[in-house]
Design an enzyme around this catalytic site. Sequence first.
Site, PDB file in Angstrom:
ATOM      1  N   GLU A  96      14.745   5.772 -10.092  1.00 25.47           N
ATOM      2  CA  GLU A  96      14.225   5.562 -11.430  1.00 25.47           C
ATOM      3  C   GLU A  96      12.881   6.225 -11.613  1.00 25.47           C
ATOM      4  O   GLU A  96      12.093   6.354 -10.686  1.00 25.47           O
ATOM      5  CB  GLU A  96      14.113   4.064 -11.699  1.00 25.47           C
ATOM      6  CG  GLU A  96      15.493   3.427 -11.677  1.00 25.47           C
ATOM      7  CD  GLU A  96      15.487   1.960 -12.058  1.00 25.47           C
ATOM      8  OE1 GLU A  96      14.586   1.546 -12.810  1.00 25.47           O
ATOM      9  OE2 GLU A  96      16.394   1.259 -11.599  1.00 25.47           O
ATOM     10  N   CYS A 109       5.785   8.135 -14.036  1.00 23.56           N
ATOM     11  CA  CYS A 109       5.748   7.508 -12.722  1.00 23.56           C
ATOM     12  C   CYS A 109       7.027   7.922 -12.000  1.00 23.56           C
ATOM     13  O   CYS A 109       8.134   7.605 -12.454  1.00 23.56           O
ATOM     14  CB  CYS A 109       5.683   5.990 -12.898  1.00 23.56           C
ATOM     15  SG  CYS A 109       5.735   5.068 -11.363  1.00 23.56           S
ATOM     16  N   CYS A 116      12.862   2.297   0.379  1.00 27.77           N
ATOM     17  CA  CYS A 116      11.562   2.334   1.041  1.00 27.77           C
ATOM     18  C   CYS A 116      11.667   1.502   2.310  1.00 27.77           C
ATOM     19  O   CYS A 116      12.422   0.535   2.363  1.00 27.77           O
ATOM     20  CB  CYS A 116      10.517   1.716   0.114  1.00 27.77           C
ATOM     21  SG  CYS A 116       8.823   1.752   0.760  1.00 27.77           S
ATOM     22  N   CYS A 120       7.287  -4.485   1.860  1.00 33.24           N
ATOM     23  CA  CYS A 120       6.391  -5.422   1.157  1.00 33.24           C
ATOM     24  C   CYS A 120       7.212  -6.546   0.520  1.00 33.24           C
ATOM     25  O   CYS A 120       8.226  -6.291  -0.131  1.00 33.24           O
ATOM     26  CB  CYS A 120       5.580  -4.689   0.082  1.00 33.24           C
ATOM     27  SG  CYS A 120       4.534  -3.383   0.745  1.00 33.24           S
ATOM     28  N   CYS A 123       8.091  -6.598  -3.373  1.00 37.14           N
ATOM     29  CA  CYS A 123       8.562  -5.364  -4.014  1.00 37.14           C
ATOM     30  C   CYS A 123      10.076  -5.245  -3.995  1.00 37.14           C
ATOM     31  O   CYS A 123      10.719  -5.430  -2.954  1.00 37.14           O
ATOM     32  CB  CYS A 123       7.948  -4.158  -3.309  1.00 37.14           C
ATOM     33  SG  CYS A 123       8.420  -2.593  -4.054  1.00 37.14           S
ATOM     34  N   GLY A 168       9.468   4.043  -3.240  1.00 34.77           N
ATOM     35  CA  GLY A 168       9.174   4.782  -2.021  1.00 34.77           C
ATOM     36  C   GLY A 168       7.707   4.834  -1.655  1.00 34.77           C
ATOM     37  O   GLY A 168       6.836   4.531  -2.468  1.00 34.77           O
ATOM     38  N   GLU A 169       7.457   5.203  -0.412  1.00 26.03           N
ATOM     39  CA  GLU A 169       6.102   5.364   0.084  1.00 26.03           C
ATOM     40  C   GLU A 169       5.846   6.866   0.270  1.00 26.03           C
ATOM     41  O   GLU A 169       6.378   7.474   1.198  1.00 26.03           O
ATOM     42  CB  GLU A 169       5.935   4.594   1.407  1.00 26.03           C
ATOM     43  CG  GLU A 169       4.688   4.913   2.193  1.00 26.03           C
ATOM     44  CD  GLU A 169       3.382   4.834   1.384  1.00 26.03           C
ATOM     45  OE1 GLU A 169       3.190   3.870   0.618  1.00 26.03           O
ATOM     46  OE2 GLU A 169       2.562   5.759   1.510  1.00 26.03           O
ATOM     47  N   SER A 200      -0.027   6.978  -4.868  1.00 25.77           N
ATOM     48  CA  SER A 200      -0.300   5.598  -4.457  1.00 25.77           C
ATOM     49  C   SER A 200       0.330   5.326  -3.096  1.00 25.77           C
ATOM     50  O   SER A 200       1.491   5.656  -2.855  1.00 25.77           O
ATOM     51  CB  SER A 200       0.288   4.645  -5.498  1.00 25.77           C
ATOM     52  OG  SER A 200       0.026   3.306  -5.148  1.00 25.77           O
ATOM     53  N   SER A 223      -2.662   0.444  -2.330  1.00 24.01           N
ATOM     54  CA  SER A 223      -2.127  -0.884  -2.614  1.00 24.01           C
ATOM     55  C   SER A 223      -2.741  -1.855  -1.613  1.00 24.01           C
ATOM     56  O   SER A 223      -2.347  -1.879  -0.455  1.00 24.01           O
ATOM     57  CB  SER A 223      -0.599  -0.865  -2.495  1.00 24.01           C
ATOM     58  OG  SER A 223      -0.089   0.036  -3.450  1.00 24.01           O
ATOM     59  N   LEU A 224      -3.690  -2.622  -2.077  1.00 24.28           N
ATOM     60  CA  LEU A 224      -4.443  -3.485  -1.164  1.00 24.28           C
ATOM     61  C   LEU A 224      -3.904  -4.917  -1.202  1.00 24.28           C
ATOM     62  O   LEU A 224      -3.514  -5.479  -0.195  1.00 24.28           O
ATOM     63  CB  LEU A 224      -5.928  -3.438  -1.526  1.00 24.28           C
ATOM     64  CG  LEU A 224      -6.894  -3.974  -0.464  1.00 24.28           C
ATOM     65  CD1 LEU A 224      -6.817  -3.144   0.809  1.00 24.28           C
ATOM     66  CD2 LEU A 224      -8.323  -3.990  -1.003  1.00 24.28           C
ATOM     67  N   HIS A 225      -3.929  -5.502  -2.390  1.00 23.91           N
ATOM     68  CA  HIS A 225      -3.283  -6.790  -2.643  1.00 23.91           C
ATOM     69  C   HIS A 225      -3.799  -7.973  -1.832  1.00 23.91           C
ATOM     70  O   HIS A 225      -3.118  -9.012  -1.782  1.00 23.91           O
ATOM     71  CB  HIS A 225      -1.767  -6.703  -2.444  1.00 23.91           C
ATOM     72  CG  HIS A 225      -1.094  -5.611  -3.237  1.00 23.91           C
ATOM     73  ND1 HIS A 225      -1.441  -5.281  -4.525  1.00 23.91           N
ATOM     74  CD2 HIS A 225      -0.072  -4.762  -2.911  1.00 23.91           C
ATOM     75  CE1 HIS A 225      -0.666  -4.287  -4.956  1.00 23.91           C
ATOM     76  NE2 HIS A 225       0.161  -3.952  -4.001  1.00 23.91           N
ATOM     77  N   ASN A 303       4.700  -8.913 -10.949  1.00 23.33           N
ATOM     78  CA  ASN A 303       5.972  -9.102 -11.654  1.00 23.33           C
ATOM     79  C   ASN A 303       6.906  -9.777 -10.685  1.00 23.33           C
ATOM     80  O   ASN A 303       7.203  -9.221  -9.624  1.00 23.33           O
ATOM     81  CB  ASN A 303       6.553  -7.748 -12.061  1.00 23.33           C
ATOM     82  CG  ASN A 303       5.730  -7.095 -13.133  1.00 23.33           C
ATOM     83  OD1 ASN A 303       5.666  -7.569 -14.257  1.00 23.33           O
ATOM     84  ND2 ASN A 303       5.045  -6.024 -12.774  1.00 23.33           N
ATOM     85  N   CYS A 346       5.861  -2.459 -12.768  1.00 15.84           N
ATOM     86  CA  CYS A 346       5.644  -2.279 -11.325  1.00 15.84           C
ATOM     87  C   CYS A 346       6.545  -3.144 -10.477  1.00 15.84           C
ATOM     88  O   CYS A 346       6.662  -4.334 -10.687  1.00 15.84           O
ATOM     89  CB  CYS A 346       4.230  -2.662 -10.979  1.00 15.84           C
ATOM     90  SG  CYS A 346       3.157  -1.296 -10.889  1.00 15.84           S
TER      91      CYS A 346
HETATM   92  N1  SAH Z   1       4.541   2.787  -1.768  1.00 17.47           N
HETATM   93  C1  SAH Z   1       3.450   3.102  -2.637  1.00 17.47           C
HETATM   94  C2  SAH Z   1       3.858   3.439  -4.054  1.00 17.47           C
HETATM   95  C3  SAH Z   1       4.968   2.670  -4.702  1.00 17.47           C
HETATM   96  S1  SAH Z   1       4.673   1.029  -5.218  1.00 17.47           S
HETATM   97  C4  SAH Z   1       2.440   1.975  -2.625  1.00 17.47           C
HETATM   98  O1  SAH Z   1       2.670   0.992  -1.957  1.00 17.47           O
HETATM   99  O2  SAH Z   1       1.405   2.121  -3.242  1.00 17.47           O
HETATM  100  C5  SAH Z   1       3.649   1.138  -6.623  1.00 17.47           C
HETATM  101  C6  SAH Z   1       2.762  -0.070  -6.799  1.00 17.47           C
HETATM  102  O3  SAH Z   1       3.496  -1.191  -7.282  1.00 17.47           O
HETATM  103  C7  SAH Z   1       2.109  -0.533  -5.507  1.00 17.47           C
HETATM  104  O4  SAH Z   1       0.772  -0.864  -5.749  1.00 17.47           O
HETATM  105  C8  SAH Z   1       2.932  -1.747  -5.176  1.00 17.47           C
HETATM  106  O5  SAH Z   1       2.267  -2.587  -4.278  1.00 17.47           O
HETATM  107  C9  SAH Z   1       3.136  -2.333  -6.543  1.00 17.47           C
HETATM  108  N2  SAH Z   1       4.153  -3.352  -6.638  1.00 17.47           N
HETATM  109  C10 SAH Z   1       5.287  -3.465  -5.938  1.00 17.47           C
HETATM  110  N3  SAH Z   1       5.979  -4.544  -6.324  1.00 17.47           N
HETATM  111  C11 SAH Z   1       5.250  -5.133  -7.293  1.00 17.47           C
HETATM  112  C12 SAH Z   1       5.449  -6.291  -8.092  1.00 17.47           C
HETATM  113  N4  SAH Z   1       6.523  -7.048  -7.950  1.00 17.47           N
HETATM  114  N5  SAH Z   1       4.502  -6.582  -9.000  1.00 17.47           N
HETATM  115  C13 SAH Z   1       3.400  -5.807  -9.146  1.00 17.47           C
HETATM  116  N6  SAH Z   1       3.173  -4.707  -8.436  1.00 17.47           N
HETATM  117  C14 SAH Z   1       4.088  -4.372  -7.508  1.00 17.47           C
END
Ligand code: SAH
Length: 353
Positions: A96, A109, A116, A120, A123, A168-169, A200, A223-225, A303, A346
Amino acid sequence: MDNLLNYELIELNDIVSGLGEKSFRAGQVFGWLAKGVASFDEMRNVPAALRQRLSEQYYIGLPAVVAVQRSAEDGTVKCLFEYAGPNDGAVAVRIESVLMRYEYGNSICISSQAGCRMGCRFCASTRNGLVRNLTAGEMLGQVLAMRNLLRETDPAADIRHIVVMGMGEPFDNYDELSRFLRIVHDPKGYNLGMRNITVSTCGIVPMIGRFAEDFPQVNVAISLHAPNDAVRRETMPIARKYSMEELLNACANYAERTGRRVTFEYALIRGVNDGADQAAELATMLKKHIPAQFLHVNLIPLNSVDGTGLAGTDRAAAESFCSVLEKRGVQATVRRTLGSDIDAACGQLRSRY
Ligand code: SAH
């Protein structure tokens, strides 16, 4: 058969001279590819003999459009694309891409992998693991096909911003990613400024340094989170491989090497990483490693993805998390979630088909 979108101009020169033609023809072909043509016949100033010879060995790998969804709320467009890979033996995949509309223009995007393997917890893209890497041409094809779609209703439409933040990463597919960046940047082709591109990553530390050397003008988002390793390890397996210390030091080096700000993505997960104390801890952690002028935190309420047991923080709590960061001198914004009415937000990039 081979996808011609995978080639850089310098390689196309060799291909074209190998077919017995003057190499300047390669520039013409490359230009047509960047325009999004679907067949060699559309390359009007290219001699018919060359078009014929190219078509015997190569195809133009634009994806098939399986489904399109348009957000009634904000104009976001989500496309489900398919790469059949019929000729080159690759596994057929559906991926997508999302087109977002901002004041500064359209931004796409794109996905860098089908699936992937980063795992995570929050995700949707990683749930069934990695299917396969996308090629450079398959990354480019998403941009071209999306723009073709927009041009069906608006012939002047263009896409001048790309974020590699879909499925994907990207740093797990580094060679194809960098090939894609060189192709899309080439002034004879799509001619997109490196500054208009953001990649990202979940934080594959060695690749951050390499990327700063190879593409110092491309923006990086991390992506720190989480405010610390313990919390980060709860949701992101990569945090067990690289500590936050290592990650933030790599980001500091990136900022120093490139003079560019680093964006930190922070999905607010209710009761996991969204407390006021955690905001304060995050600010301290970031400032300890990176000068404040190079820091930006993008907050986005998670989300929720079915079956994860994780929920997003509400808007008010997100705002207050944001203000704690700002009070401590860390620039932050709470992001709008575009396209949430069409599951384009996202982490929602997965197909219902
Ligand atoms: N693999 C890369 C890029 C793809 S993910 C990365 O990790 O950055 C793109 C972004 O969406 C990342 O910041 C990821 O952590 C975030 N993401 C994934 N699932 C999500 C969700 N359910 N809600 C909000 N952000 C999410």
